[in-house]
Design an enzyme around this catalytic site. Structure first.
Site, mmCIF file in Angstrom:
data_model
loop_
_atom_site.group_PDB
_atom_site.id
_atom_site.type_symbol
_atom_site.label_atom_id
_atom_site.label_comp_id
_atom_site.label_asym_id
_atom_site.label_seq_id
_atom_site.Cartn_x
_atom_site.Cartn_y
_atom_site.Cartn_z
ATOM 1 N N ASP A 13 5.275 -15.849 3.817
ATOM 2 C CA ASP A 13 5.463 -16.816 3.636
ATOM 3 C C ASP A 13 7.293 -16.868 4.247
ATOM 4 O O ASP A 13 7.714 -16.960 3.776
ATOM 5 C CB ASP A 13 6.235 -17.836 1.918
ATOM 6 C CG ASP A 13 4.262 -17.960 1.246
ATOM 7 O OD1 ASP A 13 3.855 -18.667 2.331
ATOM 8 O OD2 ASP A 13 4.237 -18.063 -0.191
ATOM 9 N N ASP B 50 5.486 -16.968 -1.764
ATOM 10 C CA ASP B 50 7.109 -16.812 -2.006
ATOM 11 C C ASP B 50 7.116 -17.125 -3.472
ATOM 12 O O ASP B 50 8.240 -16.913 -4.434
ATOM 13 C CB ASP B 50 7.561 -18.203 -1.270
ATOM 14 C CG ASP B 50 6.797 -19.076 -2.034
ATOM 15 O OD1 ASP B 50 5.816 -19.349 -2.520
ATOM 16 O OD2 ASP B 50 7.245 -20.126 -1.310
ATOM 17 N N SER B 51 5.368 -16.628 -4.020
ATOM 18 C CA SER B 51 5.466 -16.625 -5.234
ATOM 19 C C SER B 51 5.790 -15.556 -6.032
ATOM 20 O O SER B 51 6.478 -15.342 -7.406
ATOM 21 C CB SER B 51 3.943 -16.492 -5.955
ATOM 22 O OG SER B 51 3.277 -15.900 -4.012
ATOM 23 N N GLU C 27 4.299 -24.741 4.444
ATOM 24 C CA GLU C 27 3.491 -25.186 3.418
ATOM 25 C C GLU C 27 3.853 -27.338 4.245
ATOM 26 O O GLU C 27 4.670 -27.154 4.381
ATOM 27 C CB GLU C 27 4.233 -26.194 2.263
ATOM 28 C CG GLU C 27 4.316 -23.910 1.093
ATOM 29 C CD GLU C 27 4.534 -24.117 -0.075
ATOM 30 O OE1 GLU C 27 4.775 -26.124 -0.644
ATOM 31 O OE2 GLU C 27 4.399 -23.663 -0.950
ATOM 32 N N LYS D 161 3.346 -18.232 6.739
ATOM 33 C CA LYS D 161 2.646 -19.263 6.275
ATOM 34 C C LYS D 161 3.773 -20.407 6.209
ATOM 35 O O LYS D 161 4.935 -20.717 5.388
ATOM 36 C CB LYS D 161 2.080 -19.263 4.897
ATOM 37 C CG LYS D 161 1.255 -20.434 4.551
ATOM 38 C CD LYS D 161 0.221 -19.354 3.867
ATOM 39 C CE LYS D 161 1.354 -19.132 2.172
ATOM 40 N NZ LYS D 161 1.636 -20.841 1.392
ATOM 41 N N GLU E 160 -4.996 -25.247 -1.283
ATOM 42 C CA GLU E 160 -4.598 -24.934 -2.511
ATOM 43 C C GLU E 160 -4.905 -26.256 -3.309
ATOM 44 O O GLU E 160 -4.310 -27.085 -3.264
ATOM 45 C CB GLU E 160 -3.349 -24.452 -2.665
ATOM 46 C CG GLU E 160 -2.501 -23.643 -4.404
ATOM 47 C CD GLU E 160 -1.648 -23.591 -4.460
ATOM 48 O OE1 GLU E 160 -0.489 -23.313 -5.444
ATOM 49 O OE2 GLU E 160 -0.988 -23.323 -2.931
#
Length: 288
Positions: free
Chosen positions: A87, A48-49, A118, A116, A185
């Site tokens: 993501d 999602d970056s 978070e 993925k 991270e």
């Protein structure tokens, strides 16, 4: 990982058992996915970056599920050997396990091999629901960018013993819930090392030191395309300078009549231009 066969979840887990370091990098489009796959990476993260490095958004919060579907599909069209991890964007899995399964299913349908999320232990029910639905999951602990407002900004995680224990508990809970790997991270390296020692599933670090089972970087940081990369990113080439120089040369060639050059344009068949001129003159004479 040797060979050209498609990398599977099992291959990633076995890599830790064999002591093989796992290479992960982001990609958001077809061409980049082909290039990084040809370079031999093991995992491609459609992160999602992309919100910041591709779409110019202020954070990952504005990235939609539709954005993730579109870019995941583009990466999947490259048919990479690498395992594709997509993501799950902000608020696509937090509200309920039902939402999580349905939305993750859309990313799998778009071409992802895994998703993925978070979180770790705090999202154990979500991880279990996804795994039960047959969707492989990578967890994400330490700094979780989707919650940067709650965290008070982008801060190093695990700086104190109590903070470290919380990150460790999150990682252990992720494995217990069925995640096959954990991204760590921007976390103190000692904490990342402890997690790597405790888990039987692979850990993949970004800004958390060298003691994980693998590493991941944002491709724009790696290639030198990001104006202000994070301090933990290594720039392997200054691609921004190369692009600026190439486009500047192209602009100069256009303005000075050097582009296109001989061999870069083609003409009509012999005699056809003369016919065209007659047709043009006839049309002009008829007044049409």
């Amino acid at each position: 990982m040797a060979g050209r066969e498609k990398v599977t979840v099992r291959d990633i887990v076995r890599a830790k058992q064999r002591g093989e370091r796992i290479v992960m990098v982001t990609a958001y489009d077809y061409i980049t996915a082909k290039l990084v796959d040809e370079a031999g990476v093991d995992m491609i993260l459609v992160g999602d970056s992309l919100g910041m490095v591709v779409l110019g958004l202020p954070s990952t919060h504005q990235v939609t599920l539709e954005d993730m579907e579109r870019h995941t599909a583009a990466v999947a069209r490259a048919q990479p050997r690498a395992l594709i991890v997509a993501d799950m964007p902000f608020m696509s899995y937090e509200a309920s396990t039902r939402d999580a399964v349905l939305n993750a299913g859309r990313l799998i349908a778009a071409g992802a091999d895994a998703v993925k999320i978070e979180g770790g232990a705090s999202y154990s029910d979500t991880i279990r629901a996804l795994v039960r639905a047959g969707i492989p999951v990578v967890a994400h602990v330490g700094l979780t960018p989707q919650r940067y407002k709650l965290l008070g900004g982008y801060r190093l995680a695990g700086k104190t013993a109590s903070e470290a224990m919380e990150v460790i508990r999150e990682a252990i809970g992720a494995e217990e819930a069925g995640a096959f790997a954990v991204v760590i991270e921007f976390t103190a390296w000692e904490v990342a090392r402890e997690i790597t020692r405790k888990l039987s599933i692979p850990t993949i670090c970004i800004g958390s030191g060298p003691y994980c089972d693998g590493q991941v970087l944002v491709i724009h940081d790696l290639l030198g395309l990001t104006p202000t990369p994070p301090p933990f990113a290594k720039k392997y080439v200054d691609l921004a300078a190369i692009i600026r120089r190439a486009v500047s040369e192209y602009a100069s060639d256009v303005r000075n009549g050097r582009f296109p050059g001989e061999g870069m344009y083609w003409g009509m068949k012999r005699g056809e231009y003369e016919k065209l001129q007659r047709l043009i003159n006839e049309q002009a004479g008829s007044g049409d």
